[in-house]
Scaffold this motif. Structure first.
Motif, mmCIF file in Angstrom:
data_model
loop_
_atom_site.group_PDB
_atom_site.id
_atom_site.type_symbol
_atom_site.label_atom_id
_atom_site.label_comp_id
_atom_site.label_asym_id
_atom_site.label_seq_id
_atom_site.Cartn_x
_atom_site.Cartn_y
_atom_site.Cartn_z
ATOM 1 N N TYR A 19 0.826 -1.204 0.000
ATOM 2 C CA TYR A 19 0.000 0.000 0.000
ATOM 3 C C TYR A 19 0.863 1.259 0.000
ATOM 4 O O TYR A 19 1.848 1.357 0.726
ATOM 5 N N THR A 39 -10.707 5.594 -7.793
ATOM 6 C CA THR A 39 -9.940 4.363 -7.603
ATOM 7 C C THR A 39 -10.008 3.524 -8.872
ATOM 8 O O THR A 39 -11.087 3.262 -9.400
ATOM 9 N N SER A 62 -6.333 6.819 -6.611
ATOM 10 C CA SER A 62 -5.639 5.635 -6.103
ATOM 11 C C SER A 62 -5.554 4.614 -7.229
ATOM 12 O O SER A 62 -6.576 4.123 -7.711
ATOM 13 N N GLN A 95 -0.629 1.715 -5.439
ATOM 14 C CA GLN A 95 -0.570 0.465 -4.686
ATOM 15 C C GLN A 95 0.001 -0.615 -5.618
ATOM 16 O O GLN A 95 -0.182 -0.544 -6.832
ATOM 17 N N ASN A 147 -10.135 -3.944 -5.108
ATOM 18 C CA ASN A 147 -10.160 -3.718 -3.661
ATOM 19 C C ASN A 147 -8.862 -3.087 -3.160
ATOM 20 O O ASN A 147 -8.872 -2.291 -2.211
ATOM 21 N N ARG A 150 -9.087 0.564 -3.735
ATOM 22 C CA ARG A 150 -10.035 1.175 -2.798
ATOM 23 C C ARG A 150 -9.436 1.297 -1.398
ATOM 24 O O ARG A 150 -9.542 2.337 -0.746
ATOM 25 N N LYS A 151 -8.773 0.239 -0.923
ATOM 26 C CA LYS A 151 -8.217 0.257 0.431
ATOM 27 C C LYS A 151 -7.018 1.197 0.554
ATOM 28 O O LYS A 151 -6.709 1.664 1.651
ATOM 29 N N ASP A 156 -12.213 8.824 2.429
ATOM 30 C CA ASP A 156 -13.246 7.849 2.786
ATOM 31 C C ASP A 156 -14.288 7.664 1.690
ATOM 32 O O ASP A 156 -15.098 6.737 1.761
ATOM 33 N N HIS A 158 -15.090 6.990 -2.319
ATOM 34 C CA HIS A 158 -14.403 6.399 -3.465
ATOM 35 C C HIS A 158 -15.327 6.341 -4.678
ATOM 36 O O HIS A 158 -16.520 6.070 -4.548
#
Length: 218
Positions: A19, A39, A62, A95, A147, A150-151, A156, A158
């Motif tokens: 991450y 994302t 992201s 990521q 995912n 997103r993570k 908060d 997305h």
């Protein structure tokens, strides 16, 4: 000489996930609202699309990047983009995911690439460096990458979006205001957006252009 590394964690006994290999530098909270992070995910072949999004999306992004042994140059390339492109640096967090080797028992850390080329050289020869990156030769884990993006998001809220989608002008600012009104600690809602497809190279970016495209049946 010490080389900085990023810790990775194992997922599903098949993948290593890291991450914030690169982290966005701008918070996008000057107006007191929670920003909407775009994302998305892909392989090295989609990095150019993420670069374009850093100019059109006025908010954090992201991006989950899937690599393997063949595409390890993608790390050096995207690190150079982040270092040399101000908008990319302000907006994009990256990521990382890769599949583990057979019988591998733990995930090794990823070394941060230390580029020996200047930003002037990178920008001048960027297309060439881009062509030198090989795509990964493995099955692409769509759900894991979605995912992961997103993570790893820096907010908060997305917006999950395929990398080839193009948003209308000012969309990030508009959806930020709407989302902060709809989604609070007491109200949990999902905001669904419309997607239109076209066969033309000119992509409609506002309602007038979209209406004209419908009239022309393009």
């Amino acid at each position: 000489m010490f080389t900085p590394t990023m810790k990775t964690v194992m997922f599903d006994e098949q993948y290593c996930l890291g991450y914030n290999f690169l982290r966005s530098q701008k918070p996008f909270r000057e107006d007191g609202l929670e920003p909407v992070t775009l994302t998305t995910h892909g392989t090295s072949g989609i990095i150019e699309e993420i670069e374009k999004k850093s100019t059109s999306w006025d908010g954090p992004i992201s991006f989950a990047l899937f690599i393997d042994y063949h595409s390890h140059r993608a790390l050096e390339y995207i690190a150079d983009v982040h270092r040399c492109n101000k908008k990319f640096q302000e907006k994009v967090s990256v990521q990382i995911a890769f599949r583990i080797s057979p019988y591998q028992m733990f995930c090794q850390p990823i070394q941060y690439p230390k580029s020996l080329r200047s930003c002037e050289d990178f920008i001048r020869n960027q297309k060439q460096y881009q062509r030198e990156i090989d795509a990964p030769f493995q099955l692409y884990p769509f759900n894991i990458m979605r995912n992961l993006a997103r993570k790893g998001a820096q907010s908060d809220l997305h917006l999950l979006m395929d990398a080839d989608m193009i948003t209308s002008d000012g969309f990030a600012t508009k959806v930020k205001k709407i989302s902060n009104e709809m989604i609070t600690g007491k109200k949990m809602n999902a905001l669904v957006i419309r997607r239109f497809e076209t066969n033309k190279k000119l992509i409609p970016r506002d309602n007038i252009q979209l209406e004209a495209a419908f009239d022309n049946k393009t």
